[in-house]
Design an enzyme around this catalytic site. Structure first.
Site, short mmCIF file in Angstrom:
data_model
loop_
_atom_site.label_atom_id
_atom_site.label_comp_id
_atom_site.label_asym_id
_atom_site.label_seq_id
_atom_site.Cartn_x
_atom_site.Cartn_y
_atom_site.Cartn_z
N LYS A 1 21.41 -7.36 9.41
CA LYS A 1 20.23 -6.68 9.90
C LYS A 1 19.79 -7.39 11.17
O LYS A 1 19.30 -8.51 11.13
CB LYS A 1 19.14 -6.77 8.83
N THR B 1 22.37 -3.81 -16.41
CA THR B 1 23.22 -3.87 -15.24
C THR B 1 23.15 -5.29 -14.68
O THR B 1 22.08 -5.89 -14.67
CB THR B 1 22.79 -2.79 -14.21
N GLU C 1 21.59 2.78 -12.26
CA GLU C 1 20.20 3.19 -12.05
C GLU C 1 20.04 4.70 -11.89
O GLU C 1 18.95 5.22 -12.00
CB GLU C 1 19.62 2.49 -10.80
N TRP D 1 21.19 -1.95 11.39
CA TRP D 1 22.15 -2.50 10.46
C TRP D 1 23.54 -2.49 11.09
O TRP D 1 23.96 -1.48 11.65
CB TRP D 1 22.21 -1.66 9.18
#
Lengths: 547, 547
Positions: free
Chosen positions: B445, B187, B335, B450
C-alpha cells in the site's frame, strides 16, 4: 424456543430482500441483450438509468414511501420499469386489471387508494368516465405509443417519455423493511366485489429465486430460461405480474420482448423476427397465435411455452407439438404469486410414448421448491400421495398473499387452519405430480367426502342412452349434499333406475363411493348455459332444488 | 421510511426460512434416488425417517434449542443427517475442523461451548487427549464405520446407528425465528486463534436457493446439477458445509455419494462405479484422483468438477480436460457461506479457442444472483468494471457471516463501512468476470494505491539477470509502504539501477505506477521458505527491514 439468534457486528449489512437487490445480479453486466418494446430497444445500462429517471419523475409527482401508483398499460417497457421503480422508492404498484368493467375498475382504484395513475391513451376514456368518482387520485401520467396521438384534453402531469427525459439518471434507492408491500392487484370471483391481494418485497424476491430454479430445471434438454433465452410474456403484466417472470428475466439479464397490445399476427411476427424462445400464456392465446395468418410463414421450432390460467388440453398440446412448439403446464393463482407447480420434462419422461408425454404435460406438474402442497379431506385430514385420494389442494410457500387487502375476514377464510385454501380439488401422485380434478364449488360434499361432479358427469355420459349431462350438489339434511343429475337423453326409455344401475358398477370397482349415486335425475331438452356458453350450474342448482 | 407493511390474516402462515423447509421440496417424492455412504444405501423416505430418529436421539441426549452439537466425522450419511436434524431441533451444528491441531480443536470446542460431541472412532484419540479440558461438553455419541471396532473404553451415550435404531421415526420439528444460528465453524488465519463464523437458517436457505441457480445455469450444455445428477462432495463437510452443496443436492433429491475418508483410489472407484457426474474439491484432491492407480481404469468423461479453495491453474485445467473431466472455478471463503462467483460456460465461451476457454475457466467466474461485488481502492472508492482497475474485493449478499463468534471487534473489522472485506485484491471485467490478483496481505500500500507484489515479481523476473525474486512491502514514513525486492541473481553484475531501469519501461507503458519501483533490493543466495516450502514473506520482511 430459546434458539440462539444471529449477533451482528454493528457495521454488518443485514441485506433485506428488496426488489432493488434483483438488479445487483447478472443483468448489471454487459451482455448485449436488450429490452424491446414497440420501436424501443434499450440496453440494460439504459434500462437501469430509466428506472432511476422514473423514480425521480415519481418523486417530482409527489410519490413517496407508502403511496400507491396505479398502472393501466399494455405489456411494455414502461410496465417493466414500473415493476422496479415504484416498489424501489417504497411505494406500492397497483397493476390495474383493464379487462374489468369501468365500475369494477373504479371500485379497485378507490379500494387500493391509488395516489397516481399512469394511464395509456387507450384507457383514457375509462378514466374520463370515472375520474370524478376517484377519491384518492391526485394526478395522472400519460402513456402513449404514438406521440402524435396525445390526449391533449387529458389533464396529466405529462407524458411518460417526456417526464423521463427531463429526469436525472441517478437515484439512491433506500433500504427499508423487506415486509413492505410492493404490489397489489384484484382478483374477481363469481360473486361480490373484486378482492385485493398483495405481495411484499421479500415475497417477490423469494418467488423470483424459486421461479428461476423452476424454469432452469424443468427441461433437461433445454432450460425454459437460460442466459441465451429470448423472452416474451403473453400473459398481461397486470395479471399476477405476468406470473413474476419479468422479474426473473430482468435479474438474469436476458433478451426481453414486450409485445404491447396482444394482436395475434403481431405476436406471431415478433416470435419469428425476434427469435423468441420462451413465452407463457393462457390456452386461448396459444390457439390465436397458432391460427393467425402470420403462422403460415412462421417456423415455431424452439419456442417453449408455459400454459396456465386454464388447463392445457391434450388436443391443444398435440396441435402445438405438431407445429414445433413445446408446451408445458404450470399451476398457480392470483393469491399464490402465482407459481406452485410446473411440468418437468426429465429424460425418462421424454422417452415415454407421445400419448403419455402429452398426458404428463397436461397435468399441473411438480411442486416447486419450498412449496408445500397437501391434499385435504373436508375435515382436514391429509390424504396420501397415491394419485387416487382427492381433496382440496392447500399450500404453504414463502410467497402467498397473507390476506385480502382491508378484508381480514376473507383473509382468515383463505387461510383457515394455517394453510392457504386454493379451492381446487386435486390428487397428488407418488412422483409428486399435481393433478387438478375440479373446482371445489363444483364438487359435492356428501357423507364427509368430496365427490367430483366432473367425474360423475364423465361416468354418467358413458351410459349409451345419455346425450349430455350436468351434475350438481343440492342440500340434503342427512348427508350435507347429494348429487343430482340433469340429463339430455338420447332415447325415451332412460330412467333413474338405469343411471343408478349403470353407476353401481363404478361403486363396485372402487371408482366412486355409494353416496355418489344420484337419488334424483331430471330429463331435459336443454341444459342452462351462461351468456358466454358455459354450463350454468347456478341455474341448474336452482331448478333442481325446485324439482 | 413509512412504507406499508404486510398485514397478515391471523391464521396466515408466515413461512420462516428454516432448514426444515428444504425438505418440503422435490426430495420428498419418489424418484428411486439414494444416499450412499460406505455400505449404506438409503432411499429419501428412509433418510427423512432417519432425520427424525436422530432428532429424537438428540433429545434423549438432552439437546434442545440453543445447545451446540459438535461433529467430528468423515464425509458420511451421518454428517448429512446432522446437517438437517441438529439445526432443525433448534440447536447449533459445530462442524469441527479435524485437521487443526488438538490444541486448536480444544480451543474451538470450548469457544463454541459444545454440549454434545459426535465423534468418529478415528478421532477418539484426539478427544481422549483433550477431554479433561473440555469445559462445556456433557456427552459423546460414537460414530463408527465398522461395528467390530468399538472403542469400548470410550465413555459415550452409545453408538450412532444403535441410537437411531431405537429412536422413533416421527418428530414434530418446530417453527422458530429464521435468524436463529444453525451452524458454526472456525477459520484459521496466519496469526492468533481460529475465529468462529456462523450462519442462520435464513442464510443457509437463501444460499441453497442461490447455489441451485448457479449450478443449473453455469453450463448451458449440461447443468452441473439437475435431477439426473449423481453428486459426490470431495470437500470436507466440516469446511463451509462442503460449500453448502449437500443442502442443494438434498433439496433436489438427487443421487448422493458420500466417500467417507478421502482415499484417492477409493474416490476414483466411486466416481467410476457410482457414475458420479458432479463433485467439487481443491486442486490437490483433483490431482490426487487423476494420478491414482485406479485412474488408469477409469473413464472420467462426464465428470464435472468445481475447483475452489485455491486457484485452478491453467496446467491442471488442461490436464483435467485431457482426461475427459470438465473443470469449473468457484470463488468463496468461510465468511461468505461460501459462494460468491462461479465459472459459467455459455455457448459463446465454448466456441472460444482452447487457450481462451481455459483462461476463462481459471478465473473466479461471474458473481451469482444477489451477490453484490465491488472493487475498492484503499480509501474506499469504487473501481470501474474495466478488467484493469484493481482493489480489494468487498461484498454484500444475504448469506455472509454477520460477525465472528463472540469477537465483535473482529466482526466490525470484517464489516468495515458496511461491506464484507474479503482481503482479496481483484479486478472486475466488463462482462462481470471476477479475477483474483493477490491476497491483500501480500500487496503493498503506497501513495494511496495498492501494488500487487505478485505482479511486481512477475515483471522483475523478466529481467535476464534475475533467477528468482520475492517482493514485500516495508514501512515508509512518507508513502506508507514501499516495495523491496529480494533477488537471487543469475550473474554478478546485477544492481539496483538495472532493476529500476528495467521497471521504468512498465511505468511508461502504464502497467505499474512509479511508486512500484523498489528503492532497495537485496541480492541473496536463497529466499526464506516455510516448513511446507512456501515463500516466507514474514521472514523476508523482517530481514529487509533490518537490511
Amino acid at each position: 424456543m430459546a434458539t440462539k439468534i444471529l449477533q451482528s457486528a454493528d457495521s454488518a449489512y443485514h441485506y433485506p430482500l428488496l426488489i432493488k437487490q434483483l438488479l445487483t445480479s447478472q443483468q448489471r453486466f454487459e451482455t448485449g441483450n436488450e429490452i424491446v418494446s414497440g420501436p424501443h430497444r434499450f440496453s440494460y445500462a439504459e434500462f437501469n438509468q430509466r428506472i432511476c429517471r422514473l423514480a425521480n419523475a415519481l418523486k417530482a409527482a409527489g410519490i413517496g414511501p407508502g403511496d400507491t401508483v396505479a398502472v393501466m398499460d399494455w405489456d411494455s417497457h414502461r410496465y417493466l420499469e414500473c415493476f422496479f421503480a415504484v416498489p424501489m422508492v417504497g411505494a406500492i404498484l397497483h397493476t390495474v386489471n383493464i379487462r374489468l368493467s369501468p365500475g369494477q375498475i373504479l371500485y379497485t382504484m378507490n379500494h387500493a387508494e391509488d395516489d397516481l395513475v399512469l394511464v395509456h391513451d387507450d384507457f383514457v376514456p375509462i378514466i374520463d368516465g370515472i375520474k370524478d368518482e376517484l377519491k384518492t387520485v391526485k394526478g395522472y401520467i400519460q402513456l402513449t405509443d404514438d406521440a402524435q396521438v396525445t390526449s391533449s384534453e387529458f389533464d396529466s402531469l405529462g407524458e411518460y417519455e417526456a417526464l423521463l427525459a427531463q429526469s436525472d439518471t441517478h437515484y439512491d434507492f433506500p433500504d427499508f423493511d423487506e415486509n413492505s408491500i410492493a404490489t397489489t392487484f384484484y382478483t374477481t370471483g363469481t360473486t361480490g366485489n373484486p378482492k385485493g391481494v398483495f405481495f411484499s418485497h421479500r415475497q417477490l424476491v423469494l418467488h423470483t429465486l424459486n421461479m428461476v430454479n423452476a424454469l432452469q430445471s424443468n427441461n433437461n434438454e433445454r432450460a425454459l430460461m437460460n442466459h441465451e433465452s429470448v423472452y416474451m410474456p403473453i400473459t398481461p403484466m397486470f395479471h399476477v405480474h405476468a406470473w413474476g417472470i419479468p422479474y426473473v428475466a430482468t435479474m438474469m439479464g436476458v433478451q426481453q420482448i414486450y409485445p404491447l397490445r396482444y394482436e395475434p399476427n403481431n405476436l406471431t411476427r415478433l416470435i419469428r423476427e425476434e427469435k423468441v424462445t420462451f413465452s407463457h400464456c393462457v390456452p386461448t392465446i396459444l390457439q390465436m397465435v397458432m391460427q393467425s395468418s402470420e403462422a403460415a410463414d412462421t417456423n415455431f421450432d424452439g419456442w417453449q411455452v408455459i400454459i396456465g390460467g386454464s388447463a392445457l388440453t391434450p388436443g391443444l398440446a398435440r396441435q402445438a407439438i405438431e407445429q414445433g412448439i413445446e408446451p408445458f403446464s404450470a399451476y398457480g393463482m392470483s393469491e399464490t404469486c402465482p407459481l406452485m407447480s410446473m411440468t418437468r420434462m426429465d429424460p425418462d419422461r421424454r422417452a415415454l410414448p407421445e400419448d403419455e408425454q402429452i398426458s404428463w404435460r397436461t397435468k399441473a406438474g411438480l411442486p416447486t421448491d419450498l412449496c408445500d402442497i397437501q391434499i385435504w379431506t373436508p375435515d382436514g385430514k391429509v390424504q396420501p400421495n397415491d394419485g387416487k385420494s382427492s381433496g382440496e389442494l392447500v399450500v404453504r410457500a414463502p410467497w402467498l398473499t397473507q390476506s385480502y387487502l382491508n378484508e381480514p375476514e376473507k383473509g382468515a377464510e383463505l387461510w383457515e387452519n394455517g394453510w392457504l385454501h386454493t379451492g381446487d380439488i386435486a390428487v397428488l401422485h407418488p412422483d409428486g405430480c399435481v393433478e387438478i380434478k375440479d373446482r371445489i364449488k363444483d364438487v359435492i360434499k356428501t357423507g364427509g367426502e368430496w365427490i367430483s361432479s366432473l367425474e360423475l358427469e364423465r361416468l354418467i355420459s358413458q351410459h349409451p342412452d345419455v346425450d349430455s349431462v350436468s351434475v350438481v350438489g343440492v342440500p340434503d339434511e342427512r348427508w350435507g349434499e347429494r348429487p343430482f343429475a340433469m340429463i339430455i337423453p338420447r332415447t325415451d326409455v332412460l330412467e333413474l333406475d338405469n343411471i343408478q344401475a349403470h353407476l353401481q358398477q363404478y361403486v363396485e370397482d372402487g371408482t366412486i363411493n355409494k353416496w355418489a349415486i344420484p337419488r334424483k335425475i331430471q330429463l331435459v331438452n336443454d341444459i342452462p348455459k351462461t351468456s358466454v356458453g358455459k354450463i350454468d350450474k347456478k341455474r341448474i342448482r336452482a331448478q333442481l332444488s325446485e324439482a
